[in-house]
Every structure is written in C-alpha cells, then in structure tokens.
Design a protein around this motif. Structure first.
Motif, PDB file in Angstrom:
ATOM      1  N   LYS A 151      55.207 -60.198-188.337  1.00 49.44           N
ATOM      2  CA  LYS A 151      55.396 -59.944-186.899  1.00 49.44           C
ATOM      3  C   LYS A 151      55.580 -58.460-186.627  1.00 49.44           C
ATOM      4  N   LYS A 152      56.322 -57.781-187.492  1.00 49.75           N
ATOM      5  CA  LYS A 152      56.537 -56.353-187.291  1.00 49.75           C
ATOM      6  C   LYS A 152      55.245 -55.567-187.497  1.00 49.75           C
ATOM      7  N   LEU A 179      52.164 -51.862-184.749  1.00 49.99           N
ATOM      8  CA  LEU A 179      50.875 -51.187-184.704  1.00 49.99           C
ATOM      9  C   LEU A 179      50.219 -51.330-183.333  1.00 49.99           C
ATOM     10  N   VAL A 180      50.274 -52.522-182.763  1.00 51.91           N
ATOM     11  CA  VAL A 180      49.658 -52.747-181.460  1.00 51.91           C
ATOM     12  C   VAL A 180      50.345 -51.913-180.387  1.00 51.91           C
ATOM     13  N   TYR A 181      51.665 -51.886-180.396  1.00 47.70           N
ATOM     14  CA  TYR A 181      52.387 -51.105-179.401  1.00 47.70           C
ATOM     15  C   TYR A 181      52.124 -49.610-179.573  1.00 47.70           C
ATOM     16  N   PHE A 182      52.004 -49.163-180.843  1.00 42.78           N
ATOM     17  CA  PHE A 182      51.719 -47.749-181.067  1.00 42.78           C
ATOM     18  C   PHE A 182      50.337 -47.384-180.532  1.00 42.78           C
ATOM     19  N   ASN A 183      49.334 -48.190-180.823  1.00 37.54           N
ATOM     20  CA  ASN A 183      47.978 -47.891-180.348  1.00 37.54           C
ATOM     21  C   ASN A 183      47.868 -47.987-178.838  1.00 37.54           C
ATOM     22  N   ILE A 242      47.804 -60.072-176.511  1.00 39.79           N
ATOM     23  CA  ILE A 242      46.472 -60.191-175.910  1.00 39.79           C
ATOM     24  C   ILE A 242      46.579 -60.589-174.447  1.00 39.79           C
ATOM     25  N   ASP A 243      47.504 -61.498-174.140  1.00 39.83           N
ATOM     26  CA  ASP A 243      47.725 -61.906-172.750  1.00 39.83           C
ATOM     27  C   ASP A 243      48.209 -60.751-171.886  1.00 39.83           C
ATOM     28  N   SER A 244      48.801 -59.730-172.540  1.00 35.76           N
ATOM     29  CA  SER A 244      49.283 -58.547-171.814  1.00 35.76           C
ATOM     30  C   SER A 244      48.266 -57.409-171.837  1.00 35.76           C
ATOM     31  N   SER A 245      47.015 -57.738-172.181  1.00 36.50           N
ATOM     32  CA  SER A 245      45.877 -56.810-172.107  1.00 36.50           C
ATOM     33  C   SER A 245      45.780 -55.830-173.271  1.00 36.50           C
ATOM     34  N   TYR A 246      46.471 -56.098-174.376  1.00 34.74           N
ATOM     35  CA  TYR A 246      46.241 -55.315-175.581  1.00 34.74           C
ATOM     36  C   TYR A 246      44.976 -55.838-176.263  1.00 34.74           C
ATOM     37  N   PHE A 249      51.643 -64.703-183.036  1.00 34.42           N
ATOM     38  CA  PHE A 249      52.284 -63.415-182.770  1.00 34.42           C
ATOM     39  C   PHE A 249      51.407 -62.511-181.900  1.00 34.42           C
ATOM     40  N   GLN A 250      50.083 -62.665-182.007  1.00 36.77           N
ATOM     41  CA  GLN A 250      49.182 -61.795-181.246  1.00 36.77           C
ATOM     42  C   GLN A 250      48.934 -62.278-179.814  1.00 36.77           C
TER      43      GLN A 250
END
Length: 364
Positions: free
Chosen positions: A39-40, A45-49, A83-87, A78-79
C-alpha cells in the motif's frame, strides 16, 4: 500525458524456475511483499507523481504470479480510490509465464494489466537453461502463456537473454519470433547472481556487438511482417529524433525509474535491488523521492565518464547502463563492459541510415 517515476517492484524473491543465468543469487532471502508495504509503494509513488503524470508499476520478481491472484486483487483495491480521484496509473507484469491461466488473464484484462514474458527463442534454446528445479524445461508453459496473453490482448512481447548458447542460432531464433509475431527485447547476459557461477555462458563485448549487427541485418532487411526488436528499434528512433528511449542508454534513468525490493528497500532500478551499497532507504520510512536521483552520485555519472569524452556516440548511448559498469568493474563511473559492443552496433546502424538517406536524396 507526461510520465512520472516508474517503479520496478520485486514483489517476491521467490521463483518456481531455476535458470542457470539468473541475475539473483542462490543465497537470496526468499520473502514476499507484505500488504502494508504494498500500500505504501502505491500511495507514496502515485502521490509524488501527482495527477499531471502517469505512474507506472512494473510487477516483477522472482516470479510475481507465484503470489497468486489475491495479491493482484490487493493492488487493484489500493489503486481504485486513486484512479477514482483522477490519478493515472499503468500496471505491467514481467513473468516467466509458467503459472499463467485463464483466471489470471481474465482478471488482468478486466483491470487493464499488461504482461511481458521471458522466452529464449525456440524450444531447444529456451529449455537449455530456463528450467524447473527438477531439470524440466519450461518452454511449453512459457510459450502457451504468451499465446494466451496475445489472444486476450494483454501482451505480445518477450525478453530474450543473449548468451553463448544461443549466439550461433540467431537466425533460427529471429525467424521463430517473427513467425509467431512476438515482439522482442534483447538483454545481454549480465554476470551477476547465478550467472557468475556460469562464466561459459557470458559473451565478450565484440561477440555481443557482432551478434546484434547480424540480428539487425536479418530484421531490417526482412520484407515480411516486422516485429519490434529493442534495442534496435530504439536506436533507429534515437538517431532520427536525437534521443533514445531505452533505459540502458538514458543519461538520467534514475529520474525515471526506481527499484523496490519485497521488504520496501529502495534502489536506483530493478537491477540494483539487493546490492546494499546502493540502497536509498525504505518505502516504509519518510523520505523525499525528489532527491533520490542525486544519491550515490548517479546525478554526476554522465559528466564523470571521462573515457566517453571523445566518443562519437556519447550523445546517444550516454555511457551505457550504470549497473553493467558496476557489476563488471565495481564502479558506476567506469565504462560499461559492453562499451565496445555499443560502438560497433551504433556506428553500424548509423552508417546504414546515412546510406539510405543519401539514396533517397539522390533518387528524388
């Protein structure tokens, strides 16, 4: 959309095969990634990008499918809120294919996972070194997996490790991949892990360079349906665009990739995983991705390669892969073991392209 840092995640160190040239050591601790670490990896990584860049996860091993379908269900779980938040997220899996079945494929298709495989060509070539613990070859399972993945549209490419054993059979191997329409990525055997115990499999630089030139001629002059072959395809595009889209020839690949071990340890890329002197830290602790590429001197490597200063292909190969330098010379600032191979191949391809350009100008 612009690409962010891609993660090569060694989700497990376990494997159901026992390949003679495996880059991993026989002494490697066998462990799987825990749910909390998984999860981390995803969240950090997603939040950083961020939302303006695509985050790519390459699920690797060992053999990632050994973890079973529930592991990939956890990934999707976890993803999903991200994805629902547009990442923007991409999932790739690198597998030997032997454990792939319809249930896996249907789930990967439903959740947009793509697959890449390992296949060393024809049955005889593949089975010589890519074997189970009991000595059985793995070709039938690996080949069937590629056909299954192709039929469902989730993958049509394979990595081939070029070594002494398949050097003299390149035409046969190329014909096999072309006829099967399997895109191909060629990796030279790297003398790391178990491969160090099998020196007889290793290629000399001139052997690798000349083999790739022969393969280029077979591929480039083939009037039948072409497959994509890297790094040949990337080198041609690099001469045309001025930039080669191939990690081994990137001047700053550490800004684009990160390797994550099953326990959350962070490394410059997947090849460096397990080499403790290159460990950045651990995903379970607080850190800033932004400064990772500056650690261990990677941000200064290109400028420090003094042997490249007068080379006419420096701006294309950028000194080659840092791991190849390290594993053969013990120093990322030394020229790569395949330096002479790169010179042979790059200069040959450039001459072919220049000749064709001249012919086009003359006859038009």
């Amino acid at each position: 959309m612009e690409k962010g840092i891609s993660a090569i995640i060694k989700a497990t160190n376990r494997c159901n095969l026992n390949c003679d040239y495996c880059i991993a050591s026989n002494n490697l601790e066998r462990r799987d990634m825990k749910k909390e670490t998984l999860k981390k990896c995803i969240d950090k990584l997603v939040y950083f990008n961020g939302k303006d860049k695509t985050t790519k996860f390459i699920w690797h091993g060992g053999e990632p499918l050994i973890l079973g379908l529930n592991f990939f269900r956890q990934i999707v779980k976890f993803q999903k809120p991200l994805i629902d938040s547009s990442y923007q997220i991409i999932n790739n899996i690198q597998s030997n294919g032997t454990l792939l079945n319809e249930e896996f494929v249907d789930y990967f298709l439903e959740n947009n996972f793509r697959m890449g495989f390992s296949l060393d060509g024809t049955e005889e070539c593949h089975n010589k070194y890519r074997k189970y613990n009991d000595g059985r070859g793995s070709f039938d399972k690996s080949y069937s997996a590629i056909k299954l993945a192709k039929s469902k549209g989730i993958g049509s490419g394979a990595i081939l490790v070029l070594s002494k054993q398949n050097l003299e059979r390149l035409e046969e191997i190329y014909t096999f991949f072309r006829d099967e329409q399997i895109n191909l990525k060629i990796n030279p055997l790297i003398k790391s892990g178990k491969a160090k115990e099998n020196e007889s499999l290793s290629l000399l630089p001139n052997e690798y360079g000349n083999a790739m030139i022969n393969l280029f001629d077979l591929w480039y002059n083939d009037s039948r349906g072409k497959i994509k072959i890297d790094p040949l395809d990337s080198i041609i595009k690099g001469f045309i665009t001025g930039k080669i889209n191939e990690c081994s020839y990137s001047p700053d690949c550490q800004k684009s990739f990160i390797g994550i071990d099953s326990n959350g340890d962070l490394y410059p890329c997947g090849r460096f995983v397990g080499h403790s002197e290159f460990k950045y830290g651990n995903i379970n602790n607080d850190f800033d991705f932004l400064f990772l590429s500056q650690l261990k001197g990677f941000n200064k490597r290109k400028e420090s390669l003094s042997h490249c200063s007068d080379c006419d292909i420096k701006s294309y190969c950028n000194g080659g892969c840092a791991f190849e330098s390290y594993i053969s010379r013990g120093d990322i600032f030394h020229k790569t073991f395949f330096c002479e191979s790169n010179k042979l191949l790059f200069n040959y391809i450039r001459r072919i392209l220049e000749r064709e350009l001249i012919e086009i100008l003359v006859f038009n």
